[in-house]
Design a protein around this motif. Structure first.
Motif, PDB file in Angstrom:
ATOM      1  N   VAL A  80       0.923  -1.184  -0.032  1.00 17.84           N
ATOM      2  CA  VAL A  80      -0.017   0.042  -0.009  1.00 17.84           C
ATOM      3  C   VAL A  80       0.774   1.328   0.100  1.00 17.84           C
ATOM      4  O   VAL A  80       1.762   1.200   0.688  1.00 17.84           O
ATOM      5  CB  VAL A  80      -0.946  -0.140   1.165  1.00 17.84           C
ATOM      6  N   ILE A  81       0.488   2.038  -0.869  1.00 14.91           N
ATOM      7  CA  ILE A  81       1.415   3.485  -1.049  1.00 14.91           C
ATOM      8  C   ILE A  81       0.350   4.518  -1.007  1.00 14.91           C
ATOM      9  O   ILE A  81      -0.754   4.587  -1.312  1.00 14.91           O
ATOM     10  CB  ILE A  81       2.148   3.527  -2.316  1.00 14.91           C
ATOM     11  N   ILE A  82       0.495   5.475  -0.056  1.00 11.76           N
ATOM     12  CA  ILE A  82      -0.197   6.519   0.240  1.00 11.76           C
ATOM     13  C   ILE A  82       0.434   7.734   0.092  1.00 11.76           C
ATOM     14  O   ILE A  82       1.535   8.178   0.668  1.00 11.76           O
ATOM     15  CB  ILE A  82      -0.849   6.546   1.885  1.00 11.76           C
ATOM     16  N   GLU A  83      -0.169   8.601  -0.929  1.00  7.04           N
ATOM     17  CA  GLU A  83       0.433   9.882  -1.432  1.00  7.04           C
ATOM     18  C   GLU A  83      -0.163  11.122  -1.018  1.00  7.04           C
ATOM     19  O   GLU A  83      -1.666  11.144  -1.358  1.00  7.04           O
ATOM     20  CB  GLU A  83       0.664   9.887  -2.891  1.00  7.04           C
ATOM     21  N   ASP A  84       0.216  11.923  -0.168  1.00  6.48           N
ATOM     22  CA  ASP A  84      -0.551  13.305   0.067  1.00  6.48           C
ATOM     23  C   ASP A  84       0.386  14.310   0.127  1.00  6.48           C
ATOM     24  O   ASP A  84       1.458  14.241  -0.333  1.00  6.48           O
ATOM     25  CB  ASP A  84      -1.106  12.999   1.491  1.00  6.48           C
ATOM     26  N   SER A  85      -0.199  15.571   0.733  1.00  5.14           N
ATOM     27  CA  SER A  85       0.895  16.790   0.539  1.00  5.14           C
ATOM     28  C   SER A  85       2.287  16.618   1.181  1.00  5.14           C
ATOM     29  O   SER A  85       3.183  17.168   1.049  1.00  5.14           O
ATOM     30  CB  SER A  85       0.168  17.916   1.102  1.00  5.14           C
ATOM     31  N   SER A  86       2.374  15.746   2.253  1.00  6.48           N
ATOM     32  CA  SER A  86       3.686  15.548   2.968  1.00  6.48           C
ATOM     33  C   SER A  86       4.456  14.573   2.349  1.00  6.48           C
ATOM     34  O   SER A  86       5.850  14.604   2.633  1.00  6.48           O
ATOM     35  CB  SER A  86       3.358  14.961   4.458  1.00  6.48           C
ATOM     36  N   GLY A  87       4.134  13.957   1.311  1.00  4.68           N
ATOM     37  CA  GLY A  87       4.933  13.016   0.672  1.00  4.68           C
ATOM     38  C   GLY A  87       4.175  11.623   0.325  1.00  4.68           C
ATOM     39  O   GLY A  87       3.100  11.475   0.463  1.00  4.68           O
ATOM     40  N   SER A  88       5.158  10.665   0.099  1.00  3.25           N
ATOM     41  CA  SER A  88       4.619   9.280  -0.119  1.00  3.25           C
ATOM     42  C   SER A  88       5.112   8.374   0.921  1.00  3.25           C
ATOM     43  O   SER A  88       6.238   8.216   1.334  1.00  3.25           O
ATOM     44  CB  SER A  88       5.165   8.908  -1.666  1.00  3.25           C
TER      45      SER A  88
END
Length: 152
Positions: A80-88
């Motif tokens: 699982v990879i979660i990408e948001d404003s703080s990074g990945s």
């Protein structure tokens, strides 16, 4: 005279046979069309309202789907990879339960939406690709399934 009467009898018999054969084929075509309409009416999917849309960027999911995937990723053998404003951030089999619980606790009350993409990557193995794009396995390799969530 007897030959003429015998010829008329044979012509009449052939005429009756052709009429009977025509009736049989007519009834068979009516039976087939009736069976086709019954089969069409009995299939529930003919009455579904299908929506057309584009899944080029992925489907839109809520935080509940992300949490569910994080809870079950070891059972489903996925990364699982979660990408948001703080990074990945990647959650794989070396990730501890505390890291997952920290992510869940910090996001449990949020109403964020994510784009979900699923990619399957084949590692190793030998394959031959035909002209039409069909892939034939010579020596099987392993596959990794990545579920990528991008915050909207």
């Amino acid at each position: 005279m007897e030959n003429v009467s015998d010829a008329l009898k044979m012509a009449f018999a052939i005429f009756v046979f052709i009429i009977a054969l025509s009736i049989v084929f007519f009834l068979l075509s009516e039976i087939k069309s009736t069976a086709d309409s019954i089969m069409f009416d009995s299939d529930k999917t003919n009455y579904f309202a299908w929506e057309t849309g584009s899944l080029e960027n992925g489907r839109i999911v809520g935080i509940d789907t992300v949490i569910s995937t994080l809870k079950n990723y070891t059972k489903q053998s996925t990364y699982v990879i979660i990408e948001d404003s703080s990074g990945s951030t990647e959650y794989n089999f070396s990730t501890t339960k505390e890291e997952i619980e920290n992510f869940i606790n910090s996001n449990i009350k949020k109403t964020d939406q994510y784009l979900e993409n699923i990619r399957e990557i084949t590692t190793g193995g030998k394959y031959k690709v035909a002209e039409d794009g069909t892939r034939v396995t010579i020596q099987p390799g392993t596959t990794r399934t990545y579920v990528i969530y991008t915050k909207i």
